[in-house]
Design a protein around this motif. Sequence first.
Motif, PDB file in Angstrom:
ATOM      1  N   ARG A   9       4.895  -0.913  12.181  1.00  0.00           N
ATOM      2  CA  ARG A   9       5.276  -1.586  10.934  1.00  0.00           C
ATOM      3  C   ARG A   9       4.164  -2.545  10.491  1.00  0.00           C
ATOM      4  O   ARG A   9       3.762  -2.566   9.332  1.00  0.00           O
ATOM      5  CB  ARG A   9       6.579  -2.353  11.193  1.00  0.00           C
ATOM      6  CG  ARG A   9       7.036  -3.240  10.054  1.00  0.00           C
ATOM      7  CD  ARG A   9       7.561  -2.410   8.896  1.00  0.00           C
ATOM      8  NE  ARG A   9       8.350  -3.169   7.960  1.00  0.00           N
ATOM      9  CZ  ARG A   9       7.954  -3.421   6.712  1.00  0.00           C
ATOM     10  NH1 ARG A   9       6.801  -2.991   6.265  1.00  0.00           N
ATOM     11  NH2 ARG A   9       8.744  -4.107   5.905  1.00  0.00           N
ATOM     12  N   HIS A  10       3.661  -3.312  11.450  1.00  0.00           N
ATOM     13  CA  HIS A  10       2.601  -4.280  11.165  1.00  0.00           C
ATOM     14  C   HIS A  10       1.347  -3.579  10.630  1.00  0.00           C
ATOM     15  O   HIS A  10       0.636  -4.107   9.780  1.00  0.00           O
ATOM     16  CB  HIS A  10       2.303  -5.032  12.474  1.00  0.00           C
ATOM     17  CG  HIS A  10       1.140  -5.973  12.407  1.00  0.00           C
ATOM     18  ND1 HIS A  10       1.120  -7.078  11.585  1.00  0.00           N
ATOM     19  CD2 HIS A  10      -0.052  -5.975  13.071  1.00  0.00           C
ATOM     20  CE1 HIS A  10      -0.027  -7.732  11.740  1.00  0.00           C
ATOM     21  NE2 HIS A  10      -0.762  -7.072  12.639  1.00  0.00           N
ATOM     22  N   THR A  16      -7.724   3.528  13.356  1.00  0.00           N
ATOM     23  CA  THR A  16      -7.511   4.328  12.149  1.00  0.00           C
ATOM     24  C   THR A  16      -6.336   3.751  11.347  1.00  0.00           C
ATOM     25  O   THR A  16      -6.402   3.641  10.117  1.00  0.00           O
ATOM     26  CB  THR A  16      -7.253   5.801  12.538  1.00  0.00           C
ATOM     27  OG1 THR A  16      -8.325   6.234  13.370  1.00  0.00           O
ATOM     28  CG2 THR A  16      -7.152   6.694  11.322  1.00  0.00           C
ATOM     29  N   ALA A  17      -5.296   3.348  12.061  1.00  0.00           N
ATOM     30  CA  ALA A  17      -4.149   2.741  11.365  1.00  0.00           C
ATOM     31  C   ALA A  17      -4.581   1.478  10.627  1.00  0.00           C
ATOM     32  O   ALA A  17      -4.185   1.231   9.488  1.00  0.00           O
ATOM     33  CB  ALA A  17      -3.045   2.423  12.365  1.00  0.00           C
ATOM     34  N   ARG A  18      -5.428   0.688  11.271  1.00  0.00           N
ATOM     35  CA  ARG A  18      -5.903  -0.538  10.615  1.00  0.00           C
ATOM     36  C   ARG A  18      -6.694  -0.210   9.348  1.00  0.00           C
ATOM     37  O   ARG A  18      -6.612  -0.912   8.346  1.00  0.00           O
ATOM     38  CB  ARG A  18      -6.765  -1.363  11.577  1.00  0.00           C
ATOM     39  CG  ARG A  18      -5.943  -2.170  12.561  1.00  0.00           C
ATOM     40  CD  ARG A  18      -6.775  -3.224  13.277  1.00  0.00           C
ATOM     41  NE  ARG A  18      -6.058  -3.745  14.419  1.00  0.00           N
ATOM     42  CZ  ARG A  18      -5.182  -4.771  14.369  1.00  0.00           C
ATOM     43  NH1 ARG A  18      -4.953  -5.403  13.232  1.00  0.00           N
ATOM     44  NH2 ARG A  18      -4.559  -5.169  15.457  1.00  0.00           N
ATOM     45  N   LYS A  19      -7.461   0.881   9.407  1.00  0.00           N
ATOM     46  CA  LYS A  19      -8.239   1.254   8.210  1.00  0.00           C
ATOM     47  C   LYS A  19      -7.298   1.656   7.086  1.00  0.00           C
ATOM     48  O   LYS A  19      -7.526   1.324   5.918  1.00  0.00           O
ATOM     49  CB  LYS A  19      -9.210   2.375   8.541  1.00  0.00           C
ATOM     50  CG  LYS A  19     -10.363   1.842   9.377  1.00  0.00           C
ATOM     51  CD  LYS A  19     -11.445   2.880   9.594  1.00  0.00           C
ATOM     52  CE  LYS A  19     -12.515   2.278  10.502  1.00  0.00           C
ATOM     53  NZ  LYS A  19     -13.058   3.212  11.464  1.00  0.00           N
ATOM     54  N   TYR A  20      -6.234   2.394   7.419  1.00  0.00           N
ATOM     55  CA  TYR A  20      -5.259   2.758   6.386  1.00  0.00           C
ATOM     56  C   TYR A  20      -4.639   1.495   5.783  1.00  0.00           C
ATOM     57  O   TYR A  20      -4.460   1.372   4.584  1.00  0.00           O
ATOM     58  CB  TYR A  20      -4.145   3.635   6.962  1.00  0.00           C
ATOM     59  CG  TYR A  20      -4.561   5.045   7.344  1.00  0.00           C
ATOM     60  CD1 TYR A  20      -5.555   5.721   6.638  1.00  0.00           C
ATOM     61  CD2 TYR A  20      -3.941   5.711   8.402  1.00  0.00           C
ATOM     62  CE1 TYR A  20      -5.924   7.020   6.992  1.00  0.00           C
ATOM     63  CE2 TYR A  20      -4.297   7.006   8.754  1.00  0.00           C
ATOM     64  CZ  TYR A  20      -5.297   7.652   8.045  1.00  0.00           C
ATOM     65  OH  TYR A  20      -5.659   8.924   8.393  1.00  0.00           O
ATOM     66  N   ARG A  21      -4.308   0.572   6.678  1.00  0.00           N
ATOM     67  CA  ARG A  21      -3.663  -0.641   6.172  1.00  0.00           C
ATOM     68  C   ARG A  21      -4.606  -1.383   5.210  1.00  0.00           C
ATOM     69  O   ARG A  21      -4.201  -1.833   4.141  1.00  0.00           O
ATOM     70  CB  ARG A  21      -3.249  -1.566   7.315  1.00  0.00           C
ATOM     71  CG  ARG A  21      -2.458  -2.761   6.769  1.00  0.00           C
ATOM     72  CD  ARG A  21      -1.955  -3.679   7.836  1.00  0.00           C
ATOM     73  NE  ARG A  21      -3.041  -4.469   8.403  1.00  0.00           N
ATOM     74  CZ  ARG A  21      -2.857  -5.550   9.128  1.00  0.00           C
ATOM     75  NH1 ARG A  21      -1.625  -5.965   9.375  1.00  0.00           N
ATOM     76  NH2 ARG A  21      -3.869  -6.214   9.625  1.00  0.00           N
ATOM     77  N   ALA A  22      -5.891  -1.481   5.615  1.00  0.00           N
ATOM     78  CA  ALA A  22      -6.857  -2.187   4.769  1.00  0.00           C
ATOM     79  C   ALA A  22      -6.979  -1.496   3.415  1.00  0.00           C
ATOM     80  O   ALA A  22      -7.237  -2.143   2.391  1.00  0.00           O
ATOM     81  CB  ALA A  22      -8.207  -2.242   5.477  1.00  0.00           C
ATOM     82  N   ALA A  23      -6.777  -0.170   3.403  1.00  0.00           N
ATOM     83  CA  ALA A  23      -6.902   0.574   2.145  1.00  0.00           C
ATOM     84  C   ALA A  23      -5.552   0.688   1.423  1.00  0.00           C
ATOM     85  O   ALA A  23      -5.419   1.443   0.466  1.00  0.00           O
ATOM     86  CB  ALA A  23      -7.459   1.964   2.443  1.00  0.00           C
TER      87      ALA A  23
END
Length: 756
Positions: free
Chosen positions: A653-654, A620-627
């Motif tokens: 952070r990453h 889910t964090a990766r999806k936020y980052r992508a968006a």
Amino acid sequence: QSPRAPLSRLEPDKFIDYSQLARRIEKSREIQRRPLTYAEKILYAYTDELDVVERGKTQLKLRPQRIACQDATAQMAIIQFMSAGLQTTAVPTTVHCDHLIVGRDGQDKDLPNALNTHGEVYDFMSSASSRFGMGFWKPGAGIIHQIVLENYAFPGGIMVGTDSHTPNAGGMGMIAIGVGGADAVDVMAGLPFELTAPRIIGVRLTGQLSGWATPKDVINKLAELLTVKGGTGSIIEFFGPGSETLSATGQATICNMGAETGATTSIFPYSEAMARYLQATDRHEIAQALGFASHELRADPGAEYDRVIEIDLSSLEPRINGPFTPDLSNPLSEFPNAIEKGSWPQELTAGLIGSCTNSSFEDMTRAASLAKQALDAGLKPKMPLLVSPGSEKTRETLHQDGTLKIFKDLESTLLTNACGPCCGSWDRQVMKKGTPNSIITSYNRNFTGRLDSNPATHIFLASPEVVMAKIFSRDLAFDPTKDALLTPKGKEFRFQPPTGADLPSKGYANADQVYTAPPLTEQDRSGVEVQIKESSERLQRLSPFSPWSGTDFNNCVILIKAKGKCTTDHITPAGPWFRYRGHLDNISNNTLIGAVNAETDKVNTVTNWLTGEDGDVPGTARKYRAASQPWVVIGDYNYGEGSSREHAALQPRHLGCVAIIAKSFARIHETNLKKQGVLALTFTKEEDYDRLVSSDRLTIGGLSGLEPGKPVVVAVDPTDGREGWKAEVTHTMTPEQILYFRSGSALNLMASRKNG
Ligand code: MIC
Ligand code: SF4
């Protein structure tokens, strides 16, 4: 006689001067105009620009004399050191290969396996050690803190280490502080280490241990008194007549586990036992030179502590702490009641002794004395016993002394000189994951899933003596100090109290072959190539984080509102994940997978507030980052308790985290967040934690006006129809740390200063 002695046997060109130390202490006492505690003396003697100190407030700029890094944190520290473009460490530094080695069948099989599996990472660390001038302790050499104690720790010294149990060296009268990798890189780069002047908790010891009571019981008791957060912001300083009765290694055990109270470090004043330990470990010059300052290596008469706790060693009972938290403590005599009350699994299934906490000559000989009694009576262990020796030096000494033969007769598994099960590097056979079971160890931590990655394992912490005796009965409630066991011949057997020796009568064995010194000249070092393969799944060069954009963090989503204990083992678990400690993107796949979702009580399941779908936390964090959707974490008390691993800050952070907002933080983790440019914010009103719902949107405002001591306002915008409101939060950033935030990280700031 000279006041000067080599810092260690292995670095004969670096010195400590005890006359100079005594003069510095004099001078800092003049500046403070009051009697000083021992910890204060050492801290202030190594502070740049010393002024009148207000404990809990003043920022100290410390100049540590040494840095020690263990492999699971060294990888990232070295990668950061390299990305800052640095050449040679400014302060003597060592790297220790102890965390990655998986314990399973014993040293003979496990060590070759580790060399095979982690070859790429070991090559990286050994070449980087040569290239940048660091001492390299090979896999199998031992556990960082034990090696530091045997070779580098000395009264009146000061060091930092990238591991939370660095305070172990306090047993030798050293100020030894656990830090994150980025802090260590500062010191390697010749910058001071910044620390808020700690408060000092005095622990007055009286009496003398006897019978079954051990140093482990002192700290198990103290952990109960202070709890896992009671030491935060403080140094624990021992004093009183009782402290003179303990061995140096026993004192190290106590200081080691001071970390479990959140303390910055723990320390004992100089005692005869320290001099004897220096002699036994072949450091005669230091033992002699310290005579020039020994009068200063204790608290001044009348020195004030922020709080004093008294412990009478003579009346101390053996204790067992756990499960799931190190501060849940019971005396042996009350343990059976506690088992019943807690409905803990009644059958004991494994015993483990050793680790950096309890693997000294004294620990092992005392444990062996009990084993011998039982073996002589014809008894056999009722479960697997695993032994983790702390160092090759002590292991070899125990071998020569015949103690290991007793462990062999027990059919125990002698693991590599390494952390093994203690850090989750345990390939536990037999027990199926998810099966509730109890195990007992002489290690120091017992967070959920810590040793065998089984959240249903109940881990109990005790002295090696109690562990050793308890493996002869499957009944968790068995009290070896009074209960009887039946021998094969049907006779009653009762243990006599353990006996042992604090030091080997013939001195410690030499084991220097497990150490590699770096090339002496810059010229020789510069020829060494440090390689990271582009395709590596274990090592990855770091790309700098983006600097702060200059605008407020608007409309952030909450990735997870975490409930209860959220230690670094919950934020980035260890064990199998050690594999990726040098590869930020890969290790980020474990981010917060152990944290408990406050609204559903589920682990590793959260709602994606952009899509409404449920998913795992890192995904889910990766999806936020992508968006490009900024996100925050909401935390409970003592967020980030436990380890020094800076991955717990780097990973969020990453993945695009901008802030952690919690009721309170553990010290090392809070600093790690600041170093990586993540805002560490604390609720002014703790009730606001309850008011927040994870579907709320948060705007963290006024960031261009960030100032030390000035609160920050978080505007809460509920998406469920509730009315908007504002939460006040505070931060503890210094002006320098505000610059980390603006630059995107401390490393970015260092690089920009270096490039003018
Ligand atoms: C620990 O005891 O928790 C560890 C594993 O040694 C950690 C270090 C790490 O996670 O690399 C620590 O204490 O800092
Ligand atoms: Fe290793 Fe355990 Fe000590 Fe940490 S506490 S350094 S994992 S032995």
